[in-house]
Design a protein around this motif. Structure first.
Motif, PDB file in Angstrom:
ATOM      1  N   VAL A 257       1.041  -1.288  -0.155  1.00  0.00           N
ATOM      2  CA  VAL A 257      -0.029   0.254  -0.339  1.00  0.00           C
ATOM      3  C   VAL A 257       1.099   1.318   0.067  1.00  0.00           C
ATOM      4  CG1 VAL A 257      -1.130   0.963   1.428  1.00  0.00           C
ATOM      5  CG2 VAL A 257      -1.736  -0.608   1.285  1.00  0.00           C
ATOM      6  N   ILE A 258       0.782   2.616  -1.026  1.00  0.00           N
ATOM      7  CA  ILE A 258       1.501   3.296  -1.057  1.00  0.00           C
ATOM      8  C   ILE A 258       0.230   4.253  -0.267  1.00  0.00           C
ATOM      9  CG2 ILE A 258       2.714   2.476  -3.034  1.00  0.00           C
ATOM     10  CD1 ILE A 258       1.798   3.940  -4.845  1.00  0.00           C
ATOM     11  N   SER A 259       1.436   5.795  -0.913  1.00  0.00           N
ATOM     12  CA  SER A 259       0.856   6.674  -0.312  1.00  0.00           C
ATOM     13  C   SER A 259       0.423   7.793  -1.039  1.00  0.00           C
ATOM     14  CB  SER A 259       2.051   8.151   1.029  1.00  0.00           C
ATOM     15  OG  SER A 259       2.403   8.075   0.276  1.00  0.00           O
ATOM     16  N   GLU A 260      -0.434   8.276  -1.282  1.00  0.00           N
ATOM     17  CA  GLU A 260      -1.059   8.635  -2.525  1.00  0.00           C
ATOM     18  C   GLU A 260       0.384  10.254  -3.046  1.00  0.00           C
ATOM     19  OE1 GLU A 260      -4.587  12.885  -3.623  1.00  0.00           O
ATOM     20  OE2 GLU A 260      -3.700  12.324  -1.493  1.00  0.00           O
ATOM     21  N   ALA A 261       1.322  10.976  -1.869  1.00  0.00           N
ATOM     22  CA  ALA A 261       2.736  11.823  -2.392  1.00  0.00           C
ATOM     23  C   ALA A 261       2.831  10.909  -3.526  1.00  0.00           C
ATOM     24  CB  ALA A 261       3.254  12.245  -1.885  1.00  0.00           C
ATOM     25  N   LEU A 262       3.088   9.140  -2.823  1.00  0.00           N
ATOM     26  CA  LEU A 262       4.698   8.559  -4.295  1.00  0.00           C
ATOM     27  C   LEU A 262       3.428   7.953  -5.612  1.00  0.00           C
ATOM     28  CD1 LEU A 262       6.687   6.473  -4.139  1.00  0.00           C
ATOM     29  CD2 LEU A 262       5.320   4.998  -2.893  1.00  0.00           C
ATOM     30  N   ALA A 263       2.117   7.428  -4.697  1.00  0.00           N
ATOM     31  CA  ALA A 263       1.758   7.820  -6.076  1.00  0.00           C
ATOM     32  C   ALA A 263       1.817   8.565  -7.490  1.00  0.00           C
ATOM     33  CB  ALA A 263       0.044   6.798  -5.553  1.00  0.00           C
ATOM     34  N   LYS A 264       1.064   9.756  -6.509  1.00  0.00           N
ATOM     35  CA  LYS A 264       1.451  11.191  -8.398  1.00  0.00           C
ATOM     36  C   LYS A 264       2.328  10.989  -8.442  1.00  0.00           C
ATOM     37  CE  LYS A 264      -2.217  13.782  -5.555  1.00  0.00           C
ATOM     38  NZ  LYS A 264      -2.834  14.789  -5.290  1.00  0.00           N
ATOM     39  N   ARG A 265       3.748  10.453  -7.698  1.00  0.00           N
ATOM     40  CA  ARG A 265       4.915  10.819  -8.092  1.00  0.00           C
ATOM     41  C   ARG A 265       5.966   9.960  -9.418  1.00  0.00           C
ATOM     42  NH1 ARG A 265       9.705  11.522  -3.359  1.00  0.00           N
ATOM     43  NH2 ARG A 265       9.494   9.142  -4.219  1.00  0.00           N
ATOM     44  N   VAL A 266       5.520   8.719  -8.995  1.00  0.00           N
ATOM     45  CA  VAL A 266       5.281   7.755 -10.191  1.00  0.00           C
ATOM     46  C   VAL A 266       4.671   7.554 -10.770  1.00  0.00           C
ATOM     47  CG1 VAL A 266       5.957   4.990 -10.304  1.00  0.00           C
ATOM     48  CG2 VAL A 266       6.912   6.531  -8.120  1.00  0.00           C
ATOM     49  N   TRP A 267       3.550   7.353 -11.073  1.00  0.00           N
ATOM     50  CA  TRP A 267       2.381   7.168 -11.928  1.00  0.00           C
ATOM     51  C   TRP A 267       1.516   8.407 -11.849  1.00  0.00           C
ATOM     52  CZ3 TRP A 267       2.876   3.345  -8.330  1.00  0.00           C
ATOM     53  CH2 TRP A 267       3.754   2.192  -8.620  1.00  0.00           C
ATOM     54  N   ALA A 268       2.441   9.848 -12.890  1.00  0.00           N
ATOM     55  CA  ALA A 268       1.336  10.531 -12.562  1.00  0.00           C
ATOM     56  C   ALA A 268       0.175  11.324 -13.495  1.00  0.00           C
ATOM     57  CB  ALA A 268       2.662  12.221 -13.096  1.00  0.00           C
ATOM     58  N   HIS A 269      -0.096  10.295 -14.019  1.00  0.00           N
ATOM     59  CA  HIS A 269      -1.001   9.580 -15.494  1.00  0.00           C
ATOM     60  C   HIS A 269      -1.658   8.492 -15.553  1.00  0.00           C
ATOM     61  CE1 HIS A 269       0.689  13.679 -16.589  1.00  0.00           C
ATOM     62  NE2 HIS A 269       2.221  13.578 -16.529  1.00  0.00           N
ATOM     63  N   GLY A 270      -1.319   7.843 -14.361  1.00  0.00           N
ATOM     64  CA  GLY A 270      -2.165   7.190 -14.447  1.00  0.00           C
ATOM     65  C   GLY A 270      -2.160   5.777 -13.180  1.00  0.00           C
ATOM     66  N   ASP A 271      -3.282   4.913 -13.211  1.00  0.00           N
ATOM     67  CA  ASP A 271      -3.894   4.487 -12.144  1.00  0.00           C
ATOM     68  C   ASP A 271      -2.907   3.709 -11.034  1.00  0.00           C
ATOM     69  OD1 ASP A 271      -5.080   3.623  -9.505  1.00  0.00           O
ATOM     70  OD2 ASP A 271      -6.406   2.514 -11.000  1.00  0.00           O
ATOM     71  N   ALA A 272      -2.287   3.677  -9.933  1.00  0.00           N
ATOM     72  CA  ALA A 272      -1.513   3.026  -9.386  1.00  0.00           C
ATOM     73  C   ALA A 272      -1.520   1.364  -8.982  1.00  0.00           C
ATOM     74  CB  ALA A 272      -1.013   3.494  -7.810  1.00  0.00           C
ATOM     75  N   ILE A 273      -3.238   1.054  -8.822  1.00  0.00           N
ATOM     76  CA  ILE A 273      -3.566  -0.484  -8.449  1.00  0.00           C
ATOM     77  C   ILE A 273      -3.072  -1.343  -9.318  1.00  0.00           C
ATOM     78  CG2 ILE A 273      -5.456  -1.480  -7.655  1.00  0.00           C
ATOM     79  CD1 ILE A 273      -4.903   0.977  -5.727  1.00  0.00           C
ATOM     80  N   GLY A 274      -2.426  -1.704  -9.258  1.00  0.00           N
ATOM     81  CA  GLY A 274      -1.688  -3.594 -10.000  1.00  0.00           C
ATOM     82  C   GLY A 274      -0.498  -3.078 -10.473  1.00  0.00           C
ATOM     83  N   ARG A 275       0.082  -2.037 -10.069  1.00  0.00           N
ATOM     84  CA  ARG A 275       1.225  -2.080 -11.377  1.00  0.00           C
ATOM     85  C   ARG A 275       2.572  -1.892  -9.587  1.00  0.00           C
ATOM     86  NH1 ARG A 275       1.799   2.630 -14.214  1.00  0.00           N
ATOM     87  NH2 ARG A 275      -0.240   2.233 -15.440  1.00  0.00           N
ATOM     88  N   ARG A 276       3.190  -2.641  -9.852  1.00  0.00           N
ATOM     89  CA  ARG A 276       4.495  -3.212  -9.289  1.00  0.00           C
ATOM     90  C   ARG A 276       5.607  -2.769  -9.175  1.00  0.00           C
ATOM     91  NH1 ARG A 276       5.463 -10.059 -10.584  1.00  0.00           N
ATOM     92  NH2 ARG A 276       6.306  -8.708 -11.975  1.00  0.00           N
ATOM     93  N   ILE A 277       6.093  -3.042  -7.877  1.00  0.00           N
ATOM     94  CA  ILE A 277       7.587  -2.180  -7.447  1.00  0.00           C
ATOM     95  C   ILE A 277       8.434  -2.931  -6.643  1.00  0.00           C
ATOM     96  CG2 ILE A 277       6.811   0.144  -7.245  1.00  0.00           C
ATOM     97  CD1 ILE A 277       6.069  -0.369  -4.347  1.00  0.00           C
ATOM     98  N   ARG A 278       9.218  -2.986  -6.672  1.00  0.00           N
ATOM     99  CA  ARG A 278      10.535  -4.199  -5.640  1.00  0.00           C
ATOM    100  C   ARG A 278      11.178  -3.374  -5.429  1.00  0.00           C
ATOM    101  NH1 ARG A 278      13.057  -8.435  -9.289  1.00  0.00           N
ATOM    102  NH2 ARG A 278      14.461  -6.521 -10.675  1.00  0.00           N
ATOM    103  N   PHE A 279      11.613  -3.738  -3.886  1.00  0.00           N
ATOM    104  CA  PHE A 279      13.459  -3.058  -3.650  1.00  0.00           C
ATOM    105  C   PHE A 279      14.053  -3.431  -4.499  1.00  0.00           C
ATOM    106  CE2 PHE A 279      10.645  -4.175   0.458  1.00  0.00           C
ATOM    107  CZ  PHE A 279      10.204  -2.794   0.194  1.00  0.00           C
ATOM    108  N   GLY A 280      15.490  -2.133  -4.136  1.00  0.00           N
ATOM    109  CA  GLY A 280      16.469  -2.057  -4.557  1.00  0.00           C
ATOM    110  C   GLY A 280      16.058  -1.786  -6.581  1.00  0.00           C
ATOM    111  N   VAL A 281      17.766  -1.554  -6.933  1.00  0.00           N
ATOM    112  CA  VAL A 281      18.028  -1.159  -8.324  1.00  0.00           C
ATOM    113  C   VAL A 281      17.540  -2.290  -8.986  1.00  0.00           C
ATOM    114  CG1 VAL A 281      18.975  -0.650 -10.225  1.00  0.00           C
ATOM    115  CG2 VAL A 281      19.941   0.534  -7.736  1.00  0.00           C
ATOM    116  N   ASP A 282      16.701  -2.092 -10.033  1.00  0.00           N
ATOM    117  CA  ASP A 282      15.782  -3.323 -11.433  1.00  0.00           C
ATOM    118  C   ASP A 282      17.237  -3.268 -12.433  1.00  0.00           C
ATOM    119  OD1 ASP A 282      14.336  -4.986 -12.260  1.00  0.00           O
ATOM    120  OD2 ASP A 282      13.520  -3.278 -13.303  1.00  0.00           O
ATOM    121  N   ILE A 283      17.720  -4.552 -11.213  1.00  0.00           N
ATOM    122  CA  ILE A 283      18.788  -5.831 -11.894  1.00  0.00           C
ATOM    123  C   ILE A 283      18.553  -6.910 -12.214  1.00  0.00           C
ATOM    124  CG2 ILE A 283      21.018  -3.701 -11.657  1.00  0.00           C
ATOM    125  CD1 ILE A 283      22.061  -4.872  -9.619  1.00  0.00           C
ATOM    126  N   PRO A 284      18.843  -7.597 -13.385  1.00  0.00           N
ATOM    127  CA  PRO A 284      19.329  -9.257 -13.203  1.00  0.00           C
ATOM    128  C   PRO A 284      18.774  -9.731 -11.949  1.00  0.00           C
ATOM    129  CG  PRO A 284      20.173  -8.623 -15.395  1.00  0.00           C
ATOM    130  CD  PRO A 284      20.096  -6.950 -13.744  1.00  0.00           C
TER     131      PRO A 284
END
Length: 500
Positions: A257-284
């Motif tokens: 569950v994320i805050s509204e500030a994080l949702a607006k910053r990452v997905w400013a033009h879309g809905d954050a529900i259903g999107r995926r994130i993970r800890f750390g840098v996205d490397i193989p």
């Protein structure tokens, strides 16, 4: 004139300087001793109200360095404020002092300017300190009334750290907290229970997160790990989606569950529900699991006196975390459950030491402790400056009235209205205080700009503060002039003329 007469009778300059220095030193020593005693009595109170995170708080005290400072100031004061005027008297010529020893006893122009400048400076500094203290006080009140993003009433927390020697496996850690939350939920008056790695107004882990589909783009977010009904206990406002559920805690954490500030910053033009994130840098070779956004909640503040939106990420509790803050929402006074919470923890593990048990309102109060301490400290300085300004203008008016005793006696003998005499003193008072207020106002307009980063929801040029401070200073000046005005009105012309 006294020094001129002494010189005419054979006194040398060193003798006059010694006399002046001894007289000033006596006053300075008395003042230094009283100041040191006042510091000795008030310092424990100051340390008691200081915030716990004040650096080297335990080392604050009166030591030999402070004693040396007091002695230095005590010795330097008469040298500056006694020998300085005496040197000016020698330069201006002692004969001129005797020439002025006629029937008028008014001050010379240089003396009037210097004494008036001292009082004006006192009022200007008092204005500056009062304005700064007033702005910080208003900001603190606004912060205490701010919405933290959740409902802190009827909430109590207990910090628990499980020793690694006794709780070696994730299953043991999870089992203890599950049993504790279940036991606490059966207590009378308990509505909801949960556990979280950090309290909302406490420190949180700020971590790097990667967003699926955005390549190497990363963000930073404050992270809270929760178990049970922690978010429901806090009464956070759900904007979209859902909150974390017990089913989300089975296996590896996969919901977030994320805050509204994080949702607006990452997905400013879309809905954050259903999107995926993970800890750390996205490397193989990043072995962290992907977390699916299941809900967006209203922003929860990290500090009440901050307008900056907080990027908050709340996910399920990883079983390797052995320190948690248990939160309990009650139907009544939460402090009444403190002993019951201790008994429940002791029932599960008698050897376990319980950390802080406090209400969330107390946690919020602590989050403002530094601001509150700074504000009240500045208020104390402002009150001290106000008293000094009051004494300064009262002393100057009293001295001026004493110097004009002969003049007032002549005026009364010639039929002057006593109200007019008091008006002379009050006019002098208002002129001095008004000049000091004007100087302080100009200084405050520029100085308070630097307070912008310390103020919450308060303008550095707050109109209410800039109206209240001059009113207070004017009232203080009028009160200080009451005795000199009374003395001028009650001057006996016979006694005043006989003294000449």
């Amino acid at each position: 004139r006294e020094f001129a007469l002494r010189t005419a009778l054979g006194a040398g300059r060193w003798r006059l300087a010694r006399q002046t220095l001894i007289e000033g030193l006596v006053l300075s020593v008395i003042g230094g001793a009283l100041g040191f005693c006042l510091a000795f009595w008030t310092l424990p109170l100051l340390v008691r109200f200081a915030p716990d995170n004040l650096p080297r708080l335990s080392e604050i005290g009166l030591n030999w360095r402070m004693m040396a400072f007091v002695v230095l100031i005590t010795l330097a004061t008469p040298c500056v404020f006694c020998l300085g005027p005496l040197a000016h008297t020698f330069r201006s010529g002692l004969v001129n002092q005797l020439r002025g020893a006629g029937r008028t006893t008014t001050l010379g122009k240089h003396q009037r300017v210097m004494m008036s400048a001292a009082v004006i400076t006192q009022f200007a500094l008092a204005f500056l300190l009062l304005t700064t203290a007033g702005l910080l006080r208003r900001s603190l009140l606004k912060a205490t009334e701010a919405d933290p993003g959740f409902r802190p009433e009827h909430l109590i927390s207990a910090q628990i750290t499980l020793p690694t020697a006794a709780y070696k496996t994730p299953a043991q850690i999870a089992g203890f907290f599950d049993q504790l939350l279940t036991g606490l939920s059966t207590l009378p008056g308990v509505r909801q229970t949960g556990a979280m790695s950090d309290l909302p107004m406490g420190s949180t882990s700020n971590v790097i997160i990667s967003i699926e589909g955005q390549g190497s783009n990363t963000e930073r977010a404050d992270t809270l790990f929760c178990r049970g009904n922690a978010l429901e206990s806090l009464r956070v406002t759900l904007l979209r989606g859902r909150l974390l559920q017990p089913a989300d805690q089975i296996g590896k954490p996969h919901a977030v569950v994320i805050s509204e500030a994080l949702a607006k910053r990452v997905w400013a033009h879309g809905d954050a529900i259903g999107r995926r994130i993970r800890f750390g840098v996205d490397i193989p070779n990043n072995g962290e699991p992907w977390l699916t956004v299941v809900g967006v909640v209203a922003d929860v503040k990290a500090r009440l006196n901050s307008d900056s939106p907080r990027s908050l990420l709340v996910t399920t509790w990883p079983e390797w975390v052995n320190q948690m803050n248990v939160v309990v929402r009650t139907s009544g006074d939460p402090l009444l459950l403190a002993s019951a919470i201790r008994r429940e923890i002791s029932r599960l593990d008698p050897s376990l030491a319980v950390g802080r048990i406090e209400t969330i309102n107390q946690v919020i109060e602590k989050s403002l402790s530094a601001e509150r301490f700074r504000t009240w400290l500045l208020i104390c300085f402002a009150i001290a400056a106000l008293l000094l300004a009051m004494l300064g203008i009262a002393g100057l008016l009293a001295y001026n009235t004493a110097q004009r005793t002969h003049e007032f006696g002549v005026r009364i003998a010639l039929g002057a209205d006593r109200r007019a005499l008091s008006l002379l003193v009050l006019t002098r008072c208002l002129r001095l205080s008004g000049s000091g207020i004007a100087v302080g106002l100009l200084a405050s307009i520029f100085a308070t700009r630097a307070l912008g980063s310390l103020l919450y929801d308060t303008s550095p040029h707050d109109l209410g503060t800039f109206i209240a401070v001059p009113s207070i200073l004017t009232l203080v000046a009028l009160v200080a002039s009451m005795f000199p005005a009374w003395r001028a009105v009650h001057t006996d012309p016979i006694v005043a003329l006989r003294a000449e």
